[in-house]
Design an enzyme around this catalytic site. Structure first.
Site, PDB file in Angstrom:
ATOM      1  N   CYS A  22      -2.857   1.820   8.139  1.00  0.00           N
ATOM      2  CA  CYS A  22      -1.801   0.916   7.723  1.00  0.00           C
ATOM      3  C   CYS A  22      -2.311  -0.498   7.447  1.00  0.00           C
ATOM      4  O   CYS A  22      -2.876  -1.150   8.307  1.00  0.00           O
ATOM      5  CB  CYS A  22      -0.802   0.928   8.874  1.00  0.00           C
ATOM      6  SG  CYS A  22       0.439  -0.298   8.860  1.00  0.00           S
ATOM      7  N   GLU A  49       0.820  -1.207   0.000  1.00  0.00           N
ATOM      8  CA  GLU A  49       0.000   0.000   0.000  1.00  0.00           C
ATOM      9  C   GLU A  49       0.854   1.258   0.000  1.00  0.00           C
ATOM     10  O   GLU A  49       1.875   1.332   0.679  1.00  0.00           O
ATOM     11  CB  GLU A  49      -0.879   0.019   1.248  1.00  0.00           C
ATOM     12  CG  GLU A  49      -1.865  -1.109   1.269  1.00  0.00           C
ATOM     13  CD  GLU A  49      -2.733  -1.091   2.511  1.00  0.00           C
ATOM     14  OE1 GLU A  49      -3.474  -2.054   2.710  1.00  0.00           O
ATOM     15  OE2 GLU A  49      -2.647  -0.118   3.282  1.00  0.00           O
TER      16      GLU A  49
END
Ligand code: SAH
Ligand code: SF4
Length: 379
Positions: free
Chosen positions: A362, A80
């Protein structure tokens, strides 16, 4: 690159040209490097690979400030990268590992376990991914919402998983967004992938390339003690943020398993060493979890723990994740926590709660994939 080209009989000049194409002009195709000698271009095409990361998914927050990318590595792993832009300035949050071995209980990345380290190229490629987007298409980047409903909602909120500062004002649309901040706060523990992270920082800060100012690079670590000494001794120019989350050993170990290996006394000794050696302020991250670590006792313990240290605390109300049942602290608890820290003259910031509608915390995007998606990623 110099070594590679020297081995092929080319001088540093050619390596410099190549470097500039890659990192200054951010050219993504060898064919566009027209000033390279044709035979050099051919050899590079045959023997090297210009890495760029394919976008598996891209989502944008409703408020238009945040874009999140799930990027595919050559072996099919997905990582990501998050781009946040406001006030005409952009911040990119990059991953340093696919997954993470540290297992912090509240973290989506920790919950998925460790897959592998990223290479320096894979870390830098995430930055290039967003700088190219920014330079190509400021018109495509969402315009700031100005007086829209969303931005009003955002202003009043407390924080989290977001990596943004606490100074959002109604902002006029800006024509261009230049990348200023790089935060090593995506998936993974940067100091567990020490050498690659160091090489990536060197590339990002190189004056003849991307030239990101080191003071605008923040490295966030769960607190790997020997690595903190190392980066202090090696004089890494970046900002250091340590994810603390609790100010007593037992509470910390319940959230951050690595705390069993290095108790707070050892972690704080390393942090004090860093501040003295580098003559720099140190930052601490604290994900506020209702009833767990947002109590007056923890706030006082934190005040005492950081006493006398040039420190700043970033308070981040917890982002919800599938594998952890803790809840974010309510605004009153956040305020109470902050005011106790103020009694110890400890500055703190509550982070904006942005990008939550796109799982900007996250590891949350990848974590939220369906089984079919996950199969596709693992190839
Ligand atoms: N591994 C490094 C950097 C990546 S995590 C570290 O742990 O510091 C970046 C930050 O996000 C850390 O402070 C981490 O504790 C925090 N974080 C992870 N999951 C979170 C969640 N669900 N809610 C709020 N903060 C979270
Ligand atoms: Fe890893 Fe950081 Fe998540 Fe902990 S918080 S599991 S160290 S990414």
């Amino acid at each position: 690159m110099r070594d590679l080209l020297a081995g092929w009989g080319y001088s540093d000049y050619h390596a410099g040209r190549l470097w500039s194409y890659l990192y200054r002009q951010q050219v993504s195709d060898l064919a566009e490097m027209t000033e390279l000698r044709p035979e050099l271009g051919q050899r590079l095409a045959a023997e090297t690979c210009l890495g760029s990361l394919a976008t598996q998914r891209e989502i944008q927050s409703g408020d238009g400030y945040t874009r999140k990318f799930l990027l595919e590595l050559p072996d099919g792993q997905a990582i990501e990268t998050v781009l946040m832009a406001f006030h005409g300035r952009a911040t990119v949050c990059v991953s340093t590992q696919a997954g993470c071995a540290m297992g912090c209980v509240f973290c989506a990345t920790g919950q998925m376990g460790f897959q592998r380290h990223l290479t320096p190229g894979e870390i830098v490629a995430q930055v290039l991914h967003v700088t190219r987007l920014l330079s190509l298409s400021s018109h495509k980047f969402p315009q700031f919402p100005g007086n829209s409903r969303n931005s009003k909602e955002l202003e009043g909120q407390a924080i989290s998983g977001g990596l943004l500062r606490n100074n959002l004002h109604q902002s006029a649309p800006s024509a261009s967004h230049s990348l200023r901040n790089v935060v090593l706060m995506g998936m993974g523990e940067p100091l567990h992938n020490f050498e690659a992270t160091r090489a990536a920082v060197q590339i990002l800060t190189d004056d003849s390339g991307l030239a990101i100012a080191p003071r605008f690079i923040t490295l966030s670590t769960v607190g790997l003690v020997p690595a903190i000494y190392r980066l202090a001794d090696e004089g890494w120019p970046v900002r250091l943020a340590v994810s603390l989350h609790a100010a007593t050993d037992e509470e910390r170990a319940a959230l951050v398993p690595i705390a069993r290996k290095w108790p707070l006394s050892e972690l704080m000794a390393a942090c004090r060493y860093y501040v003295e050696k580098r003559q720099r302020r140190i930052f601490f991250e604290w994900a506020l979890i209702a009833g767990q670590n947002d109590t007056p006792e923890q706030a006082h313990a934190l005040g005492r723990l950081l006493h006398g240290l040039d420190a700043h605390v970033n308070l981040i109300p917890l982002n919800l994740t599938a594998g952890y049942e803790g809840r974010p602290s309510d605004p009153a608890a956040v305020r109470r926590f902050q005011s106790i820290l103020a009694e110890y003259n400890l500055p703190s910031t509550v982070r904006q709660r942005r990008g939550l509608d796109i799982d900007a915390g996250c590891g949350q995007l990848r974590h939220g994939l369906t089984a079919t998606d996950e199969q596709r990623i693992s190839g």
